[in-house]
Design an enzyme around this catalytic site. Sequence first.
Site, PDB file in Angstrom:
ATOM      1  N   HIS A 112      -2.534  -0.932  -3.397  1.00  0.00           N
ATOM      2  CA  HIS A 112      -3.594   0.023  -3.113  1.00  0.00           C
ATOM      3  C   HIS A 112      -3.285   1.336  -3.823  1.00  0.00           C
ATOM      4  CE1 HIS A 112      -4.448  -2.185   0.949  1.00  0.00           C
ATOM      5  NE2 HIS A 112      -4.910  -2.842  -0.106  1.00  0.00           N
ATOM      6  N   ASP A 126      -4.630  -4.597   5.996  1.00  0.00           N
ATOM      7  CA  ASP A 126      -4.985  -5.442   4.858  1.00  0.00           C
ATOM      8  C   ASP A 126      -3.839  -6.398   4.537  1.00  0.00           C
ATOM      9  OD1 ASP A 126      -6.519  -6.412   2.725  1.00  0.00           O
ATOM     10  OD2 ASP A 126      -5.493  -5.082   1.318  1.00  0.00           O
ATOM     11  N   SER A 162       0.860  -1.180   0.000  1.00  0.00           N
ATOM     12  CA  SER A 162       0.000   0.000   0.000  1.00  0.00           C
ATOM     13  C   SER A 162       0.901   1.237   0.000  1.00  0.00           C
ATOM     14  CB  SER A 162      -0.948  -0.029   1.204  1.00  0.00           C
ATOM     15  OG  SER A 162      -1.849   1.062   1.154  1.00  0.00           O
TER      16      SER A 162
END
Length: 343
Positions: free
Chosen positions: A190, A283, A163
């Site tokens: 992400h 995540d 991310s």
Amino acid sequence: MIVEDSLVVRRLLSHIVMRDPRLHLIAAVASAEDALQELPRLRPDVISMDIRLPGIDGLEATRRIMSEQPTPIVVIADSVEDSALRISMNALRAGALSVVEKPVGTETDGYERIAETICTQLFIMSQVPVIRRRGPGISRPPLPPPSALLPRTRPSVLAIAASTGGPPALAQVLGALPADYPLPVLLVQHMGSPFLEGFAAWLDGLVPMRVRLARDGERPRPGEVYVAPGERHLLMAPGGVLRLSAEPPLASQRPSATRLFQSVAETAGAQGLGVLLTGMGEDGAAGLLAMRQAGALTLTEHESTAVVYGMPAAAVRMGGSLLTLPLPLIGPHLLAVVREAIA
């Protein structure tokens, strides 16, 4: 601080920022030169950076800021032009933390969504500590016994996710793998949907393997990297084919690293390799745990190199990480793992 040469867009961004109670606008300047001059005096918590500026462009401004006075930078970019996308991706490599879509006007479709994304990214990234350069004396984690470094069976697929800070980290890891790497690579990064195709093209130009967006129903091939597209989960289905799922976001993420890892755990079991790099939040942690419980080899980026030690830390806490390594060691280890397995 907002850095934007267009007076219209600068006023629009100022309006967007000033209406958000989480943010306080301290300056809105028209050039990188003005930003560099004001930076030592104003010391903003976060900078909104345009890419195409007169004089010093946003990429060079990012490099100078990260060298002279490291400050979290969010790139505000035009999402449709290839040249702007490449510069944006290179700005991420130079130290910017994220890239978001530039608003066009208050009456355009998606304006409120774009405005909310800008403010949320500015607020979140303002909390990220950034430094000039990591010193040579960084402590590295002790390695486990050699037997723990090898998978129990020959790997068949590599799943990797990141991310915040992910693009340059992914470029470094995948850049260490040859074009004939004997596994397909499934990747979740992400990033705003409009930028993912450009991200895949940018990464394709940096690493030996071919990189592109994944397509539903295709069978992944060794030596190729399949990037999850915007607003779709990337999954490995029974039979080894890829599926793009529109199921709801998981923990506000779609694509979700956890969903990717879970699907690899279910289909590849002990033949999976899972890697979780820098990123904010959790995540991927639960999914990496599922992979480890299925017998897969799982790796996380060590705190000493992670831009944001959120997702890897969550995986370590949950017990999903078998091995944690500084970023420069991850790619070579992934190469050594498959070579040992083939031998």
